[in-house]
Each structure stands twice: as structure tokens, then as C-alpha cells.
Design an enzyme around this catalytic site. Structure first.
Site, PDB file in Angstrom:
ATOM      1  N   ASN A 209      32.803  33.385  28.669  1.00  0.00           N
ATOM      2  CA  ASN A 209      31.393  33.110  28.980  1.00  0.00           C
ATOM      3  C   ASN A 209      31.386  32.123  30.051  1.00  0.00           C
ATOM      4  OD1 ASN A 209      31.004  30.509  27.792  1.00  0.00           O
ATOM      5  ND2 ASN A 209      31.588  31.477  26.181  1.00  0.00           N
ATOM      6  N   LYS A 287      50.122  45.173  27.496  1.00  0.00           N
ATOM      7  CA  LYS A 287      48.766  45.505  28.274  1.00  0.00           C
ATOM      8  C   LYS A 287      48.417  46.851  28.204  1.00  0.00           C
ATOM      9  CE  LYS A 287      47.358  45.746  33.012  1.00  0.00           C
ATOM     10  NZ  LYS A 287      47.787  46.022  34.537  1.00  0.00           N
TER      11      LYS A 287
END
Ligand code: CTP
Length: 406
Positions: A209, A287
Site C-alpha cells: 500500500n 515465480k
């Protein structure tokens, strides 16, 4: 000992002013930030240039300087300090302090401050013994002004007796004792959370954030400045580590939770971090690949531990004062009041983080302090001023609870 402490050193015009140059050095060696105000007569003994070079800051002296007042008003000078030190303190400046005279920057700052003041007198023995000086000293002592020295010895004027300014290291020792024992939050332990948390999706991607950590870091600095032993548990930010604070860097909410619980017991907890409410349920070791023709992956989220709530419910390890933040975009006070009850904390700082306020990442904040007795609106302030005001309120809270217990 003095790491991160902000000292406002007022140098008045006595021959011992040369020793204040060494005092600046000694304080800085110990990690203190020293900002200096010179009276006009002090500039006859030491130059602003030497004071500025040693303090590595600009020097203040002129109450009526438009530039000074615009950049750093006389009120701000004392607000930004943890302790005011007057060294050397001539009989003249002590007389003005006792009478409440503010006719230059130094005396105006001394009148306007709500911080503690330590005075290191320096004068001829007869001036020291004069009934007027002794009466002024009694007045100052009765108002809580602290004294370092004077000592007895040979004087620059050729006489011998009491009135010599204490040596710089003796003044440093008094300042260290002040922070260890008398500072408003001396002997208290604080935990502060700050910044965002990063929740890994895979080894290269994460959910985060926009929290800058400015407010939380400023709170940790303010609490430490008031003498609290402070642990700052922070997610990744661009903020410098506040001096004198034990900084514990973490990434995820779970790590923040573990660090906070590990930092207990504490007297004070301030949760200013923007903790991610959720994290990806699965954090793969490899990944995630974008295979041709396949739909984007959906990320299942699970709830993170609520650190504020856990600190509020820490049983016999619960800090005596737990403060949370409520970052809201709608119905600020109602939502924040409900959050206070839900999180079972003692105070909530409610702030409007709607994009148009610029709070996230910005330098100012408009907050409301919500306690069991209601909401108090604070004006828009620099985040560092919000931090100082909160730290003062926290110190006031402990003063009241100590008084009530006596
Ligand atoms: N907080 C926390 N741990 C969490 C979530 C929030 O410690 N997992 C703390 C924050 O540091 C802040 C307070 O709880 O002090 C409120 O955070 P906020 O994000 O406003 O509230 P939420 O609990 O996330 O509630 P909501 O998202 O419904 O507003």
C-alpha cells in the site's frame, strides 16, 4: 545516551560563552542535535559562524528577522526541542526569565516554551551572591527550572568564588541525567508500528500500500525524544531511522506481529502502520509464469493477524496505553469510534485519507483524537507536530495516572 535528543542551546553574553562551543561538540559527539540561539551580547564573545560550524545548523538570534520567522518561528524553535539549555546563563538573562521579560529571540523562546529548561549560570561571585540574583534563582527553581552549577574557582575577572560556569562535561552529565530520569517519558517503554506491509505473492511479486511511514517514524522520534525507550517496527519506507530508536525492519504483517509481540512488555503501543488486512493464501517458492493463452491467475487471500487488537488483548502484558490509527475515507468520526471499541484500544487517532487530503505520503495531517470521553479535533499540522502533540498527550496521561495512584 543522547542519540536523537534535540537540544535548543541558548547562549547569552558572558565570557564563559567560549565553553559553550565545546559543549556543542560534546553534545553532538553523543548523538544529540544542537540548535543554537545567540543573544546579541553573546555575539561579542563567540561568532555565529563558529556556532553554526560546530552545530552544523543555522544560528538564530533575531526576533524580528522576517526570514527566520518565516522559516522557523520562535514558537517552533522550542517546539522542535526536547530540552532547552541556557549556557552560559548570565545574571541578566536569569533576571529576565524570572520577570517574564521577552525582549529578544532568546527570552521570547524561553517564555513561549513548554519544554523543560536547564540553566548553567556564569557570573562574578558578587553578582552571584547578590540578593537580587539569589531571589531570581529561587523564583526560577520554584518554577521547575533546573540548574547545572555554577562551581567555585578562579574567575576570568581575577576573583575567586562561586559563579563559574560548570564545565561542558558536567553540563552534559546533567543533561544525560535529565533524559534518564526526569524526561516526561523516562523509564517508559514504547512500541510503534509504521509504514506499509508487503505481502508476497511469489518470490518477485507482492501486494502493498501507499503508506510512507512519515507519521509513524515521527511518533517514534517524539516518544524517544521524551525519554521513552522506543522500538519502531516498520515496513519498508524511505524514512531515515530515527536516532535513539531501536528500529526493527520487517516486511509482512505476520513479521510485524511477531516483532511487536516479541517487544512486549511495554507501557505504550502506537500502531501507525498501514498493515495489509489480507495476504495471498499461497506464497509459491517459484515465480508464477504467464503461460500463453491461459487466464490470469486469481489470488486467494486470507486474513492477517490484527496487531493493534492483539496488543490490546495481550493480558498481563498489555501496554497501559494502546493507541491505534483509523485511516478512513467516509464517516470519519463514527467509523473511528466504532474501531476504538472493536480493537479494544484506549485512543484512536482518526484521519481522513481521501485522495484529495494528500495525507498518504504528504507532510501534513489533520487528525482527531478519540478517547473514551469523545473526539477532539486537532488543526492541520505537520506530521512531526502531530507526533509531538501526541507524545505530550501520552506523557500527560501517564502523569495523571501516576498522580491518581499516589
Ligand atoms: N492494524 C493492525 N493490524 C492489522 C490491521 C490494522 O495493527 N492487521 C491497525 C493499524 O495500524 C491502525 C488500526 O489497526 O492502527 C486501524 O487500521 P485500519 O486499516 O484503519 O483498520 P482496519 O482494521 O483495517 O479496518 P477497516 O479496513 O475496516 O477500516
Amino acid at each position: 545516551m543522547l542519540h536523537g535528543k534535540r537540544i535548543l542551546l541558548i547562549i547569552s553574553g558572558g565570557i564563559a560563552a567560549y565553553k559553550s562551543l565545546d559543549l556543542i561538540r560534546r553534545l553532538r559527539e553523543r548523538g544529540a542535535a544542537v540548535r543554537c540561539v545567540l543573544t546579541e551580547s553573546a555575539t561579542q564573545f563567540v561568532t555565529p559562524l563558529s556556532v553554526s560550524a560546530l552545530s552544523e545548523d543555522r544560528v538564530y538570534g533575531d526576533l524580528f528577522s522576517l526570514t527566520d520567522e518565516a522559516e522557523m518561528g520562535h514558537i517552533q524553535l522550542s517546539r522542535d526541542a526536547d530540552l532547552l539549555v541556557v549556557a552560559p546563563a548570565t545574571t541578566n538573562i536569569m533576571a529576565k526569565m524570572a520577570q517574564g521579560i521577552g525582549d529578544d529571540l532568546a527570552t521570547t523562546v524561553l517564555l513561549a516554551t513548554d519544554k523543560d529548561v536547564l540553566v548553567a549560570p556564569s557570573m562574578n561571585v558578587r553578582m552571584w551572591e547578590h540578593a537580587a540574583t539569589q531571589a531570581n534563582i529561587a523564583t526560577l527553581r520554584s518554577r521547575g527550572i533546573r540548574f547545572a552549577g555554577p562551581t567555585e574557582g578562579a574567575m576570568a575577572c581575577g576573583e575567586f568564588g562561586e559563579g563559574r560556569m560548570a564545565e561542558p562535561l558536567e553540563i552534559v552529565a546533567e543533561i544525560e541525567t535529565y533524559f534518564a530520569t526526569s524526561a516526561p517519558l523516562a523509564g517508559r517503554r514504547a512500541i510503534v508500528t509504521s509504514g506499509p506491509t508487503l505481502e508476497a505473492i511469489d518470490p518477485v511479486r507482492y501486494v502493498a500500500n501507499r503508506s510512507s511511514g512519515k507519521q509513524g517514524h515521527a511518533i517514534a522520534a517524539a516518544l524517544a525524544g521524551m525519554g521513552a525507550e522506543t522500538v519502531l517496527v516498520t515496513g519498508p519506507t524511505n524514512e531515515a531511522a530515527p536516532a535513539g530508536v531501536d528500529v526493527q525492519q520487517i516486511e509482512s504483517a505476520q513479521e510485524m506481529y511477531d516483532a511487536c509481540m516479541g517487544a512486549l512488555p511495554a507501557d505504550i503501543a502506537v500502531c501507525a502502520a498501514a498493515v495489509a488486512d489480507w495476504r495471498p493464501a499461497l506464497q509459491g517458492d517459484s515465480k508464477i509464469k504467464k503461460a500463453q493463452g491461459t487466464a490470469p491467475p486469481s489470488i486467494e487471500m486470507v486474513e492477517n493477524p490484527d496487531i493493534l487488537r492483539a496488543l490490546s488483548a495481550a493480558g498481563n502484558q498489555r501496554p497501559a496505553l494502546v493507541v491505534g490509527f483509523a485511516a478512513e475515507t467516509d464517516n470519519l468520526i463514527d467509523n473511528a469510534t466504532a474501531k476504538l471499541a472493536r480493537k479494544e484500544c484506549d485512543w484512536i487517532i482518526a484521519n481522513d485519507v481521501s485522495p484529495e487530503t494528500g495525507t498518504f505520503g504528504g507532510d501534513t495531517n489533520t487528525v482527531h483524537l478519540i478517547t473514551a470521553t469523545g473526539a477532539e479535533d486537532w488543526p492541520e499540522m505537520q506530521k512531526s507536530d502531530v507526533a509531538d502533540r501526541l507524545a505530550e498527550r501520552i506523557a500527560g496521561h501517564f502523569d495523571q495516572t501516576t498522580e491518581a495512584a499516589q
